[in-house]
Design an enzyme around this catalytic site. Structure first.
Site, PDB file in Angstrom:
ATOM      1  N   LYS A 262       0.878  -1.446  -0.181  1.00  0.00           N
ATOM      2  CA  LYS A 262      -0.002   0.060  -0.183  1.00  0.00           C
ATOM      3  C   LYS A 262       0.981   1.220   0.086  1.00  0.00           C
ATOM      4  CE  LYS A 262      -0.666  -0.451   4.871  1.00  0.00           C
ATOM      5  NZ  LYS A 262      -1.510  -0.198   6.077  1.00  0.00           N
TER       6      LYS A 262
ATOM      7  N   TYR B 297      15.446  29.760   7.887  1.00  0.00           N
ATOM      8  CA  TYR B 297      14.472  30.696   8.252  1.00  0.00           C
ATOM      9  C   TYR B 297      14.260  30.559   9.930  1.00  0.00           C
ATOM     10  CZ  TYR B 297      11.957  30.417   3.723  1.00  0.00           C
ATOM     11  OH  TYR B 297      11.528  30.545   2.718  1.00  0.00           O
TER      12      TYR B 297
HETATM   13  C1  LIG Z   1      -3.840  -4.875   8.251  1.00  0.00           C
HETATM   14  C2  LIG Z   1      -2.232  -4.690   7.735  1.00  0.00           C
HETATM   15  N1  LIG Z   1      -1.507  -5.891   7.878  1.00  0.00           N
HETATM   16  C3  LIG Z   1      -0.279  -5.713   7.610  1.00  0.00           C
HETATM   17  C4  LIG Z   1       0.380  -4.638   7.479  1.00  0.00           C
HETATM   18  C5  LIG Z   1       1.974  -4.413   7.389  1.00  0.00           C
HETATM   19  O1  LIG Z   1       2.733  -3.834   8.529  1.00  0.00           O
HETATM   20  P1  LIG Z   1       4.205  -4.017   8.554  1.00  0.00           P
HETATM   21  O2  LIG Z   1       4.575  -2.855   7.634  1.00  0.00           O
HETATM   22  O3  LIG Z   1       4.508  -3.412   9.987  1.00  0.00           O
HETATM   23  O4  LIG Z   1       4.599  -5.337   8.235  1.00  0.00           O
HETATM   24  C6  LIG Z   1      -0.216  -3.450   7.551  1.00  0.00           C
HETATM   25  C7  LIG Z   1       0.447  -2.176   7.539  1.00  0.00           C
HETATM   26  O5  LIG Z   1       0.278  -1.292   8.237  1.00  0.00           O
HETATM   27  C8  LIG Z   1      -1.644  -3.523   7.740  1.00  0.00           C
HETATM   28  O6  LIG Z   1      -2.687  -2.297   8.104  1.00  0.00           O
END
Ligand SMILES: Cc1ncc(COP(=O)(O)O)c(C=O)c1O
Length: 388
Positions: A58, A281
């Site tokens: 994602k 700044y």
């Molecule tokens: C539902 C879910 N599963 C797995 C993961 C993977 O997490 P990580 O990057 O800590 O492995 C995420 C990431 O936020 C998630 O939202």
């Protein structure tokens, strides 16, 4: 992908390469080392044992580039992909990714039929979602993953509501629970809470099975959970994100992971300042001595958090140099007083390795008051990604 990346000189020495070899006119870019991701798949698989490995891509693969990373992961044998958004799933199918894709966030708008046509696997945490997929199924069977909330209090069927959701599902014969899942809130920090969540999840699994369902996959672990809990073979699927990008999910473990991203820029200006001069700044830094201050072509508009001002460091000629003053939108100042050889045109590493020195995502996160996840996903779209 810019194949000319191979011609870019390694950041361990001052840049001698012409700017035209870089992906933009500005000498700021992120290298994404796909071989590191391939290596990390192997590391994670060794820890996950018999469990299927689903890679979480994602948010543009945590900033590394959605489709090149997903193609690399598929080629290196991950069993499936997790996305947050339906659009991410569609983009992956358009890029010919063929392995299973789970849609984690479960927000489908009006796209239920489209989700099924694209062969995406929905996560369902409300009966209404299952009903919508049953309507869109047109007589076919729809495999879903049912998410239960065991302590994250974000998404997932609350345990108290699980019996009534199972009763509702009994009226939807087209919907099959292919997976049962939950999400661990503190697998990186609180073993006791994790144990309690897993106990509640085991109770949920008993209810689901008693209602006649036979989920093929049962899963709870993110990266931290994979290393701390699922290594014991608790469940038969793990959802791994951060570890695949080479960031240990908690400090001090998984030293074999290789960071996949390196953010590079250059010194574009350099000045000598007397003691007592202000930098940037609001003059948040004043030189305590005669100083050499380098201007680097990266700023908060690129995703370097402003909070790193006067706290973080960057690497020049393999040496850690402090960020001085506020980070501005496009530029950041470094104190290179200790480095008389530093010159305009020198490579600067903002994240990653240069020579034997390294700024890991966790360190940059700590300097910016945040976590490695935000460091990676915050890198903005105007920073070209160079996949090598
Ligand atoms: C539902 C879910 N599963 C797995 C993961 C993977 O997490 P990580 O990057 O800590 O492995 C995420 C990431 O936020 C998630 O939202």
């Amino acid at each position: 992908m810019w194949s000319e990346a191979r011609n870019i000189p390694d950041g361990s020495t001052a840049s001698t390469g012409p700017a035209s070899r870089r992906p933009g006119s500005r000498p700021t870019f992120a290298e994404v080392d796909l071989s590191a991701i391939a290596h990390n798949v192997g590391c994670v698989r060794a820890v996950a044992g018999a469990a299927q490995v689903y890679a979480v891509v994602k948010a543009d693969a945590y900033g590394h580039g959605l489709t090149p990373v997903a193609s690399c992961l598929e080629a290196n044998g991950v069993n499936g992909i997790c996305v947050a958004l339906v659009e991410e799933g569609f983009a992956l199918r358009a890029a010919q990714i063929e392995i299973p894709i789970l849609v984690l966030n479960g927000v489908y708008g009006q796209d239920h039929a489209e989700v099924l046509r694209a062969g995406l696997t929905p996560i369902v945490y409300e009966l209404a979602q299952a009903e919508a997929f049953a309507r869109a199924a047109g007589g076919r069977t729809v495999g879903i993953h049912l998410k239960v909330d065991t302590g994250m209090a974000r998404l997932g069927v609350p345990l108290a509501e699980l019996p009534s959701v199972l009763e509702g599902l009994a009226l939807l014969p087209q919907v099959r629970i292919e997976g049962l899942m939950t999400h661990l809130a503190s697998a990186d920090s609180d073993p006791e809470m994790t144990r309690e969540q897993l106990e509640r999840f085991a109770g949920a699994e008993r209810l689901v099975r008693a209602a006649g369902h036979a989920p093929r996959f049962v899963h709870s672990a993110n990266s931290a959970g994979t290393y701390t809990v699922n290594s014991a073979g608790t469940h038969n699927l793990v959802r791994v994100g951060i570890a695949l990008y080479g960031v240990p999910p908690l400090p001090g473990i998984a030293p074999d992971l290789r960071p996949a991203m390196r953010v590079r820029s250059q010194i574009i200006a350099l000045r000598e300042l007397p003691a007592g001069a202000s930098v940037g700044y609001n003059a948040t830094f004043r030189t305590a001595r005669k100083s050499r201050i380098a201007t680097v072509a990266i700023g908060y508009g690129d995703g370097l958090l402003r909070a790193a001002g006067n706290r973080g460091s960057m690497l020049v000629r393999g040496v850690r140099c402090p960020i001085v003053g506020s980070v501005s939108m496009d530029l950041t100042s470094l104190d290179v007083t200790e480095m008389p050889a530093a010159s305009v045109g020198d490579d600067v590493v903002v994240l990653g390795r240069q020579g034997t020195a390294e700024i890991p995502a966790r360190e940059l996160g700590e300097a910016s008051g945040t976590i490695p996840y935000e460091v990676l996903t915050n890198l903005s779209a105007r920073v070209p990604r160079l996949h090598i």
